[in-house]
Scaffold this motif. Sequence first.
Motif, mmCIF file in Angstrom:
data_model
loop_
_atom_site.group_PDB
_atom_site.id
_atom_site.type_symbol
_atom_site.label_atom_id
_atom_site.label_comp_id
_atom_site.label_asym_id
_atom_site.label_seq_id
_atom_site.Cartn_x
_atom_site.Cartn_y
_atom_site.Cartn_z
ATOM 1 N N ASN A 600 0.826 -1.199 0.000
ATOM 2 C CA ASN A 600 0.000 0.000 0.000
ATOM 3 C C ASN A 600 0.865 1.255 0.000
ATOM 4 N N ALA A 621 -5.528 -7.355 5.375
ATOM 5 C CA ALA A 621 -6.958 -7.087 5.576
ATOM 6 C C ALA A 621 -7.743 -8.282 5.060
ATOM 7 N N ALA A 623 -10.415 -9.822 2.653
ATOM 8 C CA ALA A 623 -10.732 -9.389 1.290
ATOM 9 C C ALA A 623 -11.784 -10.289 0.669
ATOM 10 N N ASN A 653 -11.898 -4.427 0.211
ATOM 11 C CA ASN A 653 -11.285 -4.499 1.529
ATOM 12 C C ASN A 653 -12.417 -4.511 2.551
ATOM 13 N N PHE A 660 -8.785 -2.229 -2.973
ATOM 14 C CA PHE A 660 -7.353 -2.475 -3.007
ATOM 15 C C PHE A 660 -6.724 -1.822 -4.237
#
Length: 768
Positions: A600, A621, A623, A653, A660
Amino acid sequence: MKNLLPALFGFILALSIAHTSLGQDCNLSIRGKVIHLENNQPIYSAYIWLEEINSGTLTDENGNFQLKGLCPGQYTLKIQYLGHKEIIESINLSSSPFNKTYRMEEESLELSGVEIHGHKDAIQTTTAVTALYGEALFEARGENLGESLKRIAGVTTFSTGNSIAKPVIHGLHSNRIMILNNGIRLEGQQWGAEHAPEIDPFIADEITVIKGAETVRFGPEAMGGVILVNPGELPVKKEHTTNLYVLGASNGRMGNINMTHTGGSGKIPGLGYRIQTSAKKAGNIKSPDYYQGNTGLSELNFSGTLGYTSKKLGVEGYYSYFNTELGILRDSHTGNLSDLQEIIANGRPFTDAEFTYDLINPKQVVTHHLVKLKSHYHLNPNWKANIQYGFQMNNRKEFDKRRGDLNERASLDLELFTNTLDIFIDHTHVNAFSGTWGLNLIQQANNNVPGTGVTPLIPNYDMLNLGLYGMEKYSKGPFELEAGARFDIRSVSTARYIQEELETADLSYRNFTAFLGAYYQISEKLEFSSNIGSAWRPPNVNELFSQGLHHGAAAVEIGDQNLESEKSLKWVSSLEYSGKKSLFEITVYANKIKNYIYLNPTGETYSSLRGTFNVYEYLQANAMFYGLDFSGSYEFSEQISGYVKGAITRAKNLDEDNFFPFIPSDRMDWGLSYSFGKDGKKNKVTLSNQLVAKQKREPDFDLAPAPPAYALFGIGYMKKMTIGQNKLNAGIQVNNIFNTSYKEYMNRFRYFTDDIGRNIQLKINYQF
């Protein structure tokens, strides 16, 4: 009167019999599937015959057949296929239809004193499978593996410029996609976004994409799908074939040549060999309005195979060498923060490069060696034991812009050694069951070569993975049911010096995975398959320990030692219709991933003597990936046909209720073809159009907004000729005819430059 009564009685009896016969249900059918007893591979064009009605049919490419319009009664079914034992079965057809799977046993066939045996391994799966071969593969020649696979619906690329492309299946890439080079899992530094697969597509006679979660079959890195790069079968008798490819492209002034020679021994029946080599050279590519500096490449590759096959024993040795030098867009490495901000705002390089084949820093130099030794032995017609060993050595060097003598040193120099061992048993029976049980062992050692003068991005590490698995399949005519389970245990030990202090870590992971799938041929034209499977992937070393500048990516990456294993549950279903003039397939999927790891952008920058770079961090996270792929074709006439394919991918997410980064946007390709010419001289002209939507589902922060939608047109001409006993295929393709300026969202260099402009490709293939 005495004579009349028997006659009347006979007439009434005849009417009764006739009435009974007319009242019978003559809409019954015999359906079945014909496969090899040895390996479950479908048999195409097996001869099916019913003696009682003096009629028959042939099996289709999936081994299926159907005989319709039958009345109840006793029938004699014959199945014949060259080199296999004939099957004769008596069938009592009652009020319900008849379904059965037939496994044909091979028998020796002597031609001029040479015994011929087929021993090709087949990977049968109930999940969605698509392959590139024949004409489609010819059209892809000269492209890297990622670009070639974009011809398959649901497959896109995650690219770094024009020359580096990683395959993306249903939104997943890198360590979640497994690539098999002639049956050996390709092990390189695939964790890097700009680390392209170290494989030459010219080795392939067929490239297959399996879109399901295949962790049980292949191991943890197959949670997103599998790509099989398969050479053709080796000859087992005296014959020789040579394939020559000569290719060129206007953009980058690329030249590419490949030669493959395949032969069989006349003195030793069953002995065959193949040698293949290719070379490729390209210079700076051109966007519609300017050249992109330092974007050339060079490749030199080689592979060789030697195999021996007898009725019970098969042995094969394989070696491949891949070497490439890739330039990295020089403008992606900026001098300071204001330069970085300005080039992103400008959307194109400030410098006007010229065309050249010369490569300067930043660049990559990658070599990959792969050795395979495999053997199988038929314990009896139903059981086959297999052992396969693979060794790989991967060396990746990344060079950055540095001062003085340091400019000649690699900033990142990694050596990866991988040993794999697969031991498994296949069983097939005349009844409905078949399966595979086995174990898989992977040992890996990754070392930073000293002398770079830079703190290593990732530590040295040793990895050991042991997997035990079993799969069983039940087949009955048009129906197949498959299930499997696997248990893996992995240990990882790392070590590196940070400011002269040794840092070590010992990690262990274990997980159980399973799947259940089914396939059903609804009719002669309609097939349905569905597969649901769990999968997992332990975090890679770079995701755990990255702490610095990744030179090839022109970014600073920050890892997290507390990352947990990804665990997913993926469901894939596919419906395929195949008619006389039309073919259509749609695949839908849903993939819920717990602890999904992603890179990220933080919005921060890092400045050093080498320049200013964006900072990224690895996060986790929950997903949800879901979407659909579709493809179809239709023959309007003998000369005119059309095709369409497309994909929609969503990736949410679930923790942050946002999206994402770097997920493919919606896209569709369509085209029309016109064919003409006689046998021996066939011609085809194809007009194509690619439509790509803007990615509106962006993460909360990105360095620049998603680029606008774009449409690209292409045209191609292909000619097939027969010259004596030889074949000549020639083609010309023009991509981006109108020289449209565009940016692909999945290209990491979209911040700095447009994508490639018009490109004219010439392709010649001579088979002799």
